[in-house]
Design a protein around this motif. Structure first.
Motif, mmCIF file in Angstrom:
data_model
loop_
_atom_site.group_PDB
_atom_site.id
_atom_site.type_symbol
_atom_site.label_atom_id
_atom_site.label_comp_id
_atom_site.label_asym_id
_atom_site.label_seq_id
_atom_site.Cartn_x
_atom_site.Cartn_y
_atom_site.Cartn_z
ATOM 1 N N VAL A 182 0.822 -1.208 0.000
ATOM 2 C CA VAL A 182 0.000 0.000 0.000
ATOM 3 C C VAL A 182 0.861 1.266 0.000
ATOM 4 C CG1 VAL A 182 -0.366 -0.154 2.520
ATOM 5 C CG2 VAL A 182 -1.875 1.289 1.139
ATOM 6 N N GLY A 185 -2.796 3.643 -2.305
ATOM 7 C CA GLY A 185 -3.934 2.783 -2.027
ATOM 8 C C GLY A 185 -4.763 2.394 -3.246
ATOM 9 N N SER A 189 -7.008 -0.729 -2.620
ATOM 10 C CA SER A 189 -8.465 -0.577 -2.591
ATOM 11 C C SER A 189 -9.095 -1.385 -3.722
ATOM 12 C CB SER A 189 -8.871 0.897 -2.629
ATOM 13 O OG SER A 189 -8.352 1.527 -3.773
ATOM 14 N N ALA A 215 -0.647 4.667 5.937
ATOM 15 C CA ALA A 215 -1.871 3.869 5.778
ATOM 16 C C ALA A 215 -2.155 3.094 7.059
ATOM 17 C CB ALA A 215 -1.732 2.906 4.598
ATOM 18 N N LEU A 241 -2.587 7.974 1.389
ATOM 19 C CA LEU A 241 -3.876 7.492 0.903
ATOM 20 C C LEU A 241 -4.687 8.671 0.363
ATOM 21 C CD1 LEU A 241 -4.958 4.991 3.712
ATOM 22 C CD2 LEU A 241 -3.886 4.485 1.520
ATOM 23 N N THR A 245 -9.560 6.212 -1.701
ATOM 24 C CA THR A 245 -8.965 4.917 -1.343
ATOM 25 C C THR A 245 -9.060 4.632 0.161
ATOM 26 O OG1 THR A 245 -6.733 5.893 -1.209
ATOM 27 C CG2 THR A 245 -7.367 4.911 -3.307
ATOM 28 N N TYR A 246 -8.932 5.664 0.982
ATOM 29 C CA TYR A 246 -8.936 5.435 2.435
ATOM 30 C C TYR A 246 -10.209 4.739 2.931
ATOM 31 C CZ TYR A 246 -9.330 6.410 7.433
ATOM 32 O OH TYR A 246 -9.534 6.287 8.782
ATOM 33 N N ILE A 249 -10.364 1.052 1.905
ATOM 34 C CA ILE A 249 -9.401 0.269 2.677
ATOM 35 C C ILE A 249 -9.912 0.063 4.099
ATOM 36 C CG2 ILE A 249 -7.086 0.422 3.712
ATOM 37 C CD1 ILE A 249 -6.246 1.757 0.963
#
Lengths: 325, 325
Positions: A182, A185, A189, A215, A241, A245-246, A249
């Protein structure tokens, strides 16, 4: 179901797979009895180091560029990147007969610069700070009217990256765990969403360098924490990130494991010696997590013995004249 | 039909293929659009760098060791080798639950020594001269009664090595040319016989380092000329042809091309960068012959443009800490 799942559903990933099919490699899945016995698990390596332009980034870049109309593409595409996204986007633009404007920090490695030039990307150099990269990109875009293609914080990019895991699940059944490195991301993701839709029993475990663990901090701290002064040889994993994407994830990854730099080098050399393939440092990070004897403090226990583990080898762009050991 | 064809006929090679099937990899054949466009031909790489113990040598070693009875094997097997035959023979012996006595020059690389130890080969070090290697081996054999397995001058070894080309012909039809490097000639004579039996329209072209061109001199001089003071980074190609390999090569090889050292390095790096796989210097020699702009004087013209060319990538045992560039 959260908002992003409306944007990136099963159909959107299948559509990405159709979009890119003719323009990327369906990469090999390799096994190594030797590594299995060293790790004590069954490993299945999805070899994105063999991908076009040498990394999974070609999937997202091709999907995004081929989602755009001829009109959209008239003025070209643009991004800032010191790495694989730059080459992948240049290649995708070339396939659509349009221009790629690439902002690269002036300390980028020769091999990365050559890769962009190889696909006729138009490079503008800038100082190696995020601010200067963003400022320069803004100037280029206002001058050219090119469309910005973000390296990871874009649903089309994420859906493209998801196709690597999707292909792996099609080929290898009953994986207990799937692992990806990662950085921003995009790959993680995409991998997490592909797992959610196509192999929901599989646990998604991310691996991140201890020296760039934004991350990990964001994931376990339950709030987005940007990367500050990351230091790692895994040069693909320096970014923070993204807003897109955060949350993916956060919802769909089971665990993030951090690894020491020595373990990354050890993993690279092991893949070299036992599998005879080239991977870049970022790609070695998941295997490093399985190899390291003394995990960094704060890691949760990672149970992988005797499991069936899919590993995305993210890329293979390693300069033979500048090895990280 | 000459004598050796009675020893190594089509059936003997097919039998070798059956003997080894369970104990070796049927290695991948890789292509690279990128390399095709650089060379101006269609290349098909038979990846013996992915072979067990990292080289084609496992084919001959397994075929030979599995041709022996339990009684034959009671006292073990023995050879002198600084390279891939040593590891391959140790592995084959281990599979038959017998010992492998390996005489190695005391300047052998750590990575080669470790490979032999990894398969429980019993190493005796000697001085790095042919005389000392042979004397030491004779002593070991008189002490142990182990059976000597020559690295290339043995019909069972040659038939084993022939299976690499045989597999390539099964997978890729209508090759105009097949290329292999030449050292002692085990791989080349096997390749030449496989071509004779399974793809007689294909032209066999050998590649040899200019600094170790005994095969070239023997071939064009019409008499066996041993190797004297060979100097090349292709450390698998230092040995002289054998009494068995020379006549096969003489009869069934069309051409031997020699290459400069710089072209070998250039070929290794190109395979690294474009194919993301590890090959050792010896394996790069055929591609070097296609790459070099200024061939060594004395080379006959080599017509390869727009041809379909099979290339045996002989091995991948390259020390990451000791690269030849």
């Amino acid at each position: 179901m959260t908002a992003y799942l409306h944007n990136i559903d099963e159909g959107f990933i299948r559509q990405a797979s159709n979009n890119i099919r003719k323009h990327i490699h369906r990469t090999a899945v390799l096994k190594s009895e030797n590594l299995n016995s060293i790790i004590g698990a069954s490993l299945f390596f999805k070899c994105e180091n063999f991908q076009k332009a040498g990394a999974f980034k070609s999937r997202g870049a091709v999907n995004t560029v081929f989602s755009l109309s001829v009109d959209d593409l008239k003025k070209g595409v643009a991004t800032h990147s010191s790495g694989n996204h730059a080459a992948a986007l240049s290649r995708a633009a070339q396939l659509r007969n349009t221009k790629a404007f690439i902002v690269m920090p002036d300390n980028s490695s020769k091999v990365k610069i050559d890769a962009v030039k190889n696909y006729n990307g138009i490079i503008t150099f800038c100082k190696p700070t995020l601010k200067d990269r963003e400022d320069t990109l803004r100037k280029i875009i206002s001058k050219t009217d090119a469309i910005e293609i973000h390296p990871y914080n874009d649903a089309r990019i994420i859906a493209g990256q998801a196709t690597a895991a999707m292909e792996l699940f099609e080929e290898i059944k009953d994986l207990d765990i799937i692992m990806a490195p990662v950085g921003g991301g995009g790959l993680l993701s995409g991998t997490a969403l592909a797992t959610h839709f196509f192999s929901p029993e599989t646990k998604v475990v991310a691996a991140e360098p201890e020296g760039a663990k934004d991350a990990c901090l964001s994931f376990y701290g339950n709030k987005f924490i940007p990367s500050t002064n990351p230091i790692t040889i895994a040069d693909g994993l320096l970014t923070s990130l993204g807003s897109l994407t955060y949350p993916i994830i956060k919802d769909h990854v089971a665990q993030i494991v951090t690894v020491h730099e020595e373990a990354i080098v050890k993993a690279m050399i092991l893949v070299w010696e036992r599998m005879k393939i080239i991977i870049e440092p970022s790609a070695a990070v998941p295997l490093a997590a399985l190899l390291q004897k003394n995990a960094p403090a704060g890691n949760k226990e990672f149970h992988f013995k005797n499991k069936r583990i899919g590993i995305i080898l993210s890329g293979g762009n390693l300069d033979p004249n500048n090895l990280p050991w």
